[in-house]
Design an enzyme around this catalytic site. Structure first.
Site, PDB file in Angstrom:
ATOM      1  N   ASP A 116       0.842  -1.209   0.000  1.00 34.98           N
ATOM      2  CA  ASP A 116       0.000   0.000   0.000  1.00 34.98           C
ATOM      3  C   ASP A 116       0.880   1.263   0.000  1.00 34.98           C
ATOM      4  OD1 ASP A 116       0.895  -0.775   2.534  1.00 34.98           O
ATOM      5  OD2 ASP A 116      -0.827   0.063   3.587  1.00 34.98           O
ATOM      6  N   HIS A 254       2.654 -33.365   5.028  1.00 31.72           N
ATOM      7  CA  HIS A 254       1.311 -33.896   5.262  1.00 31.72           C
ATOM      8  C   HIS A 254       1.279 -35.388   5.004  1.00 31.72           C
ATOM      9  CE1 HIS A 254      -0.860 -30.199   6.044  1.00 31.72           C
ATOM     10  NE2 HIS A 254      -0.058 -29.638   5.167  1.00 31.72           N
ATOM     11  N   TYR A 311      11.811 -17.190 -10.235  1.00 31.19           N
ATOM     12  CA  TYR A 311      12.545 -16.103 -10.889  1.00 31.19           C
ATOM     13  C   TYR A 311      14.008 -16.008 -10.441  1.00 31.19           C
ATOM     14  CZ  TYR A 311      10.276 -14.056  -6.771  1.00 31.19           C
ATOM     15  OH  TYR A 311       9.791 -13.827  -5.524  1.00 31.19           O
ATOM     16  N   GLU A 384       4.518   6.342   8.918  1.00 30.46           N
ATOM     17  CA  GLU A 384       4.097   7.078   7.710  1.00 30.46           C
ATOM     18  C   GLU A 384       4.949   8.309   7.434  1.00 30.46           C
ATOM     19  OE1 GLU A 384      -0.045   7.662   8.632  1.00 30.46           O
ATOM     20  OE2 GLU A 384      -0.636   6.059   7.263  1.00 30.46           O
TER      21      GLU A 384
END
Ligand SMILES: [Zn+2]
Ligand SMILES: [Zn+2]
Length: 407
Positions: A116, A254, A311, A384
């Protein structure tokens, strides 16, 4: 503030006073995206917000690039290089555990990696560059990428396949990531390999089911898995050159349903992280070899499968990085530190295969503000106050590298 690296020798195009007027908007956009996070390849609202903002800045916009990706193109007043700046947009499947007014409104989804902030910092850079386009040389490409968190099938490749690095062809590419582990206001980068190549693999160990009381009549895949997990660490410690960084982790096993049933098979998943192609190829070969031979020693069979699309190593171009360090070193209120190689991985590496450039970090660790948890934590909280520096760094890199004939 003077930098560890020394100054660039010239004043930067944009200073803190230039970004100050956009700081409120940068934070507002970040909070909006934070409250409405979207998972990989589902960044529809985020992409829409990005496209709208770019259009209001009079920047040409292309949408649906590599899925939900957005590309913005800003032409400077004079001729020069094409500089691409990339921000990833996706959130993680985590329920947020931080009480802020803009807390995620979507349970189970959170911007816990700070993407974000990447979007808002890059939009902040777009605001700055758009305002000062009359003095800009060359062109700036804003790459808003989907699905960085999707690993090998992340959004960088489909964006490149959709032509994001061509028309106009990108000369330099830069990416910025926020880091909860590093101090606020610090930029971190290094020349050469910065982040590892990730290789995901699955192992299926096929045994023969039976009763827990008569293991000699069965082939126990649980027991064999335990031997394989242990033996695989020998690839790192005994088979690969100790001078080369490598990590191998098994993250998932598993098998079975009940205490007295020997199951038919076990499934394992793991990851390998390396920093060069030779070690990478060796590690993959030995993992398969050890898993298969240890299993067959106990009459089981192992099938080993590597994801085909992982990648490469994230490699910062040395010449470009030297210049980036000088430029970042001139941003007042920040300092630039040499990063150590990171075993984490980034599909930004794919962009760096297409054009020279650099990936760098901006720290956001600030105990005074309760910003202490690392990226990917449900308690990840960003300072911020550092976002303006991120925007400032991106805008200055675009400006400086846009100048023709600099390298
Ligand atoms: Zn992440
Ligand atoms: Zn990330």
């Amino acid at each position: 503030m003077s930098s560890f690296w020394g100054g660039y020798g010239l004043p930067l195009a944009f200073g803190v006073s230039d970004v100050k007027e956009f700081e409120g908007q940068i934070i507002k956009i970040r909070r909006r995206i934070h409250a409405y996070p979207e998972l990989s390849y589902q960044e529809y609202e985020t992409a829409q917000l990005v496209a709208q903002k770019l259009r209001t800045l009079d920047i040409a916009v292309k949408t649906r690039i590599g899925g939900t990706g957005v590309v913005g193109i800003l032409k400077g007043a004079k001729k020069g290089n094409v500089v691409a700046l990339r921000a990833d947009m996706d959130a993680l499947p985590i329920t947020e555990n931080v009480n802020v007014p803009f807390k995620s409104k979507r349970p189970g989804i959170m911007h816990a990696c700070g993407h974000d902030t990447h979007v808002s910092m890059l939009l902040g850079a777009a605001m700055l560059l758009s305002k000062h386009r009359d003095k800009l040389q060359g062109q700036v490409k804003f790459l808003f990428q989907p699905a960085e968190e999707a690993g090998g099938s992340g959004g960088a490749k489909p964006m490149i396949d959709d032509g994001a690095m061509n028309n106009p062809k990108v000369d330099y590419v830069f990416g910025l990531h926020i880091s909860g582990a590093e101090p606020s206001n610090a930029f971190l980068l290094r020349s050469g390999p910065l982040m590892a190549a990730p290789d995901s693999f699955r192992i299926r160990i096929i045994g023969k089911g039976g009763h827990g009381s008569t293991p000699h009549e069965a082939v126990d895949p649980v027991f064999v898995s335990a031997q394989v997990v242990t033996a695989l660490q020998g690839v790192r410690s005994r088979m690969v050159d100790q001078r080369e960084p490598m990590v191998l982790s098994i993250g998932s096993i598993h098998s079975g349903t009940k205490e007295n049933i020997i199951p038919d098979e076990a499934r394992l998943q793991g990851t390998i992280r390396t920093f060069n192609e030779k070690t990478r190829a060796q590690a993959k070969k030995y993992v398969a070899q050890v898993a298969k031979s240890v299993s067959s020693g106990f009459k089981a069979k192992a099938e080993v499968e590597f994801k085909p699309d992982d990648y490469p190593v994230t490699v910062n171009d040395p010449t470009v990085t030297k210049r980036v360090i000088s430029i970042l070193g001139m941003i007042p209120g920040t300092r630039t530190i040499e990063a150590r190689p990171i075993m984490g991985a980034e599909d930004f590496s794919r962009f760096l295969q297409k054009a020279p450039g650099a990936f760098y970090f901006l720290g956001t660790h600030n105990p005074r503000k309760g910003c202490v948890k690392p990226n990917h934590s449900s308690e990840f909280k960003v300072d911020e106050d550092v976002l303006k520096y991120g925007s400032l760094s991106l805008a200055n890199l675009a400006y400086e590298f846009g100048k023709p004939g600099q390298n």
